[in-house]
Design a protein around this motif. Structure first.
Motif, PDB file in Angstrom:
ATOM      1  N   LYS A   4       0.807  -1.228   0.000  1.00  0.00           N
ATOM      2  CA  LYS A   4       0.000   0.000   0.000  1.00  0.00           C
ATOM      3  C   LYS A   4       0.836   1.272   0.000  1.00  0.00           C
ATOM      4  CE  LYS A   4      -3.845  -2.251   0.081  1.00  0.00           C
ATOM      5  NZ  LYS A   4      -4.571  -2.400  -1.164  1.00  0.00           N
ATOM      6  N   ALA A   5       2.145   1.148   0.187  1.00  0.00           N
ATOM      7  CA  ALA A   5       3.012   2.334   0.228  1.00  0.00           C
ATOM      8  C   ALA A   5       2.966   3.078  -1.106  1.00  0.00           C
ATOM      9  CB  ALA A   5       4.440   1.936   0.560  1.00  0.00           C
ATOM     10  N   THR A   6       3.217   4.359  -1.061  1.00  0.00           N
ATOM     11  CA  THR A   6       3.216   5.181  -2.266  1.00  0.00           C
ATOM     12  C   THR A   6       4.599   5.710  -2.610  1.00  0.00           C
ATOM     13  OG1 THR A   6       2.658   7.130  -0.953  1.00  0.00           O
ATOM     14  CG2 THR A   6       0.814   5.898  -1.927  1.00  0.00           C
ATOM     15  N   ASP A   7       5.611   5.312  -1.844  1.00  0.00           N
ATOM     16  CA  ASP A   7       6.955   5.842  -2.071  1.00  0.00           C
ATOM     17  C   ASP A   7       7.786   5.024  -3.054  1.00  0.00           C
ATOM     18  OD1 ASP A   7       7.140   3.675  -0.385  1.00  0.00           O
ATOM     19  OD2 ASP A   7       8.441   4.644   1.073  1.00  0.00           O
ATOM     20  N   TYR A   8       7.252   3.946  -3.587  1.00  0.00           N
ATOM     21  CA  TYR A   8       7.862   3.068  -4.577  1.00  0.00           C
ATOM     22  C   TYR A   8       9.288   2.676  -4.192  1.00  0.00           C
ATOM     23  CZ  TYR A   8       8.594   0.670  -8.941  1.00  0.00           C
ATOM     24  OH  TYR A   8       8.833  -0.298  -9.874  1.00  0.00           O
ATOM     25  N   GLU A   9       9.376   1.793  -3.243  1.00  0.00           N
ATOM     26  CA  GLU A   9      10.656   1.257  -2.780  1.00  0.00           C
ATOM     27  C   GLU A   9      10.945  -0.056  -3.505  1.00  0.00           C
ATOM     28  OE1 GLU A   9      12.869   2.612  -0.784  1.00  0.00           O
ATOM     29  OE2 GLU A   9      11.646   4.389  -0.421  1.00  0.00           O
ATOM     30  N   GLN A  10      11.218   0.041  -4.818  1.00  0.00           N
ATOM     31  CA  GLN A  10      11.361  -1.140  -5.657  1.00  0.00           C
ATOM     32  C   GLN A  10      12.397  -2.116  -5.110  1.00  0.00           C
ATOM     33  OE1 GLN A  10      12.313  -0.415  -9.772  1.00  0.00           O
ATOM     34  NE2 GLN A  10      12.258  -2.575 -10.278  1.00  0.00           N
ATOM     35  N   LYS A  11      13.580  -1.654  -4.773  1.00  0.00           N
ATOM     36  CA  LYS A  11      14.627  -2.555  -4.290  1.00  0.00           C
ATOM     37  C   LYS A  11      14.176  -3.291  -3.030  1.00  0.00           C
ATOM     38  CE  LYS A  11      19.379  -2.855  -2.637  1.00  0.00           C
ATOM     39  NZ  LYS A  11      19.078  -4.095  -2.009  1.00  0.00           N
ATOM     40  N   GLU A  12      13.591  -2.585  -2.090  1.00  0.00           N
ATOM     41  CA  GLU A  12      13.124  -3.199  -0.847  1.00  0.00           C
ATOM     42  C   GLU A  12      12.051  -4.250  -1.127  1.00  0.00           C
ATOM     43  OE1 GLU A  12      10.348  -1.732   2.797  1.00  0.00           O
ATOM     44  OE2 GLU A  12      12.012  -0.413   2.265  1.00  0.00           O
TER      45      GLU A  12
END
Length: 151
Positions: free
Chosen positions: A87-95
């Motif tokens: 649901k996050a909106t910060d787009y932490e692709q690597k994580e």
């Protein structure tokens, strides 16, 4: 040192005996990070299942189209082992991709993991990715990438 780092080190040490060992029938899991992929997701799943992928782990980042319904359809078939609704909106692709890799290795005991996007199709000349992977002693492969326009 934090506990996560120690767990990663211990897993690497525990699996070190597997390095450079061929597996005749490797467990192949594909991870997909998706958002509003209704136009490609089903084709991707069908293609990769036919190419020998055993199962999928999918992180869906707030899709608003029919992506969740497609995911549910293939989860019910048993193709998708786990769906992470991010649901996050910060787009932490690597994580998020690292989280799927960790689950594929530790929970689902994958021998090989392919990280992909819904618009990427992984092809093997033999017609089966697992056949190709079972012929190598490597534990990481560099693959040629080609951008092609479908017929």
């Amino acid at each position: 040192m934090n506990i996560y780092f120690l767990k990663k080190i211990s897993l690497a040490l525990a699996e070190s005996f597997k390095i450079f060992r061929r597996t005749s029938s490797p467990r192949l899991i594909m991870t997909l990070l998706v958002k509003n992929e209704e136009s490609m997701l089903e084709e991707n799943l069908l293609f990769h299942k036919a190419m020998g992928v055993d199962s999928f782990i999918i992180t869906d980042n707030n899709s608003t189209d029919s992506t969740p319904e497609i995911i549910q359809k293939y989860r019910q078939k048993g193709w998708i082992k786990e769906v992470i609704e991010e649901k996050a909106t910060d787009y932490e692709q690597k994580e998020w991709v690292d989280r799927m890799i960790w689950k594929a290795k530790t929970v689902y005991k994958a021998d090989w993991i392919i990280n992909a996007d819904a618009d990427e199709l992984w092809y093997s000349p033999s017609g089966n990715l697992k056949t190709e992977l079972s012929t190598t002693y490597a534990n990481v492969l560099n693959c040629e990438m080609r951008s092609v326009y479908p017929e």
